[in-house]
Design an enzyme around this catalytic site. Structure first.
Site, PDB file in Angstrom:
ATOM      1  N   ARG A   1       0.836  -1.199   0.000  1.00 17.73           N
ATOM      2  CA  ARG A   1       0.000   0.000   0.000  1.00 17.73           C
ATOM      3  C   ARG A   1       0.874   1.253   0.000  1.00 17.73           C
ATOM      4  NH1 ARG A   1      -5.166  -1.664   0.482  1.00 17.73           N
ATOM      5  NH2 ARG A   1      -5.435  -3.691   1.494  1.00 17.73           N
TER       6      ARG A   1
ATOM      7  N   GLU B   1       9.075  10.060  -8.454  1.00 17.86           N
ATOM      8  CA  GLU B   1       9.785  10.392  -7.208  1.00 17.86           C
ATOM      9  C   GLU B   1      10.734   9.281  -6.784  1.00 17.86           C
ATOM     10  OE1 GLU B   1       6.978  11.198  -4.115  1.00 17.86           O
ATOM     11  OE2 GLU B   1       5.963  12.740  -5.299  1.00 17.86           O
TER      12      GLU B   1
ATOM     13  N   HIS C   1       7.462   1.319 -10.668  1.00 14.49           N
ATOM     14  CA  HIS C   1       6.267   0.959  -9.898  1.00 14.49           C
ATOM     15  C   HIS C   1       5.038   1.342 -10.681  1.00 14.49           C
ATOM     16  CE1 HIS C   1       7.715   4.956  -8.638  1.00 14.49           C
ATOM     17  NE2 HIS C   1       6.444   5.300  -8.470  1.00 14.49           N
TER      18      HIS C   1
END
Ligand code: 5GP
Length: 126
Positions: free
Chosen positions: A37, A104, A109
């Site tokens: 998460r 970032e 991802h």
């Protein structure tokens, strides 16, 4: 899996999560993929799905990863959409890449967002 990808910084935060140096709220793991998460969720469902290999972006994965790693990463995203209950209601997957993409964390991802009306994808460029 590639051992070294030119330009990959193994001190990035997701590399530390993969090495177990930083905790995460894991929702899925297999030989090639970890999902957890997001620490700052932007939707009721917001998970990050990462390949375990040292890839900065989808370009690295496509050019240097194996077909098995690529398939595992894509399948994990679909599996999670189903498992997290958004496969039928709808969801968004998004991967920020590089400077213009405002990436970032320099480890590939895919964000998976869902659980509410997500609005328009992007504001038209000015
Ligand atoms: P990017 O802009 O690179 O696509 O997004 C990176 C994402 O990683 C952000 O949504 C941010 O909230 C998330 N993030 C940054 N550091 C951590 C962390 O230590 N743990 C988790 N779970 N998520 C993080």
């Amino acid at each position: 899996m590639s051992d070294s990808v030119e330009g990959y910084d193994s001190d990035n935060i997701f590399a530390k999560i993969l090495r177990g140096e930083i905790p995460c709220d894991r929702v899925y793991e297999d030989d090639h993929v970890l999902a957890f998460r997001d620490i700052n969720p932007q939707a009721p469902v917001h998970v990050l799905v990462i390949p375990k290999g040292p890839y900065r972006s989808i370009v690295d994965l496509a050019e240097q990863g194996s077909d098995v790693e690529i398939a595992a990463w894509v399948r994990a995203q679909a599996h999670l959409a189903r498992e997290l209950g958004v496969a039928d209601s709808g969801f968004r997957i998004l991967s920020n890449c590089g400077v213009d993409g405002h990436q970032e964390v320099a480890h590939l991802h895919m964000h998976l967002f869902g659980g509410c009306d997500l609005g328009r994808m992007i504001e038209p460029a000015g």
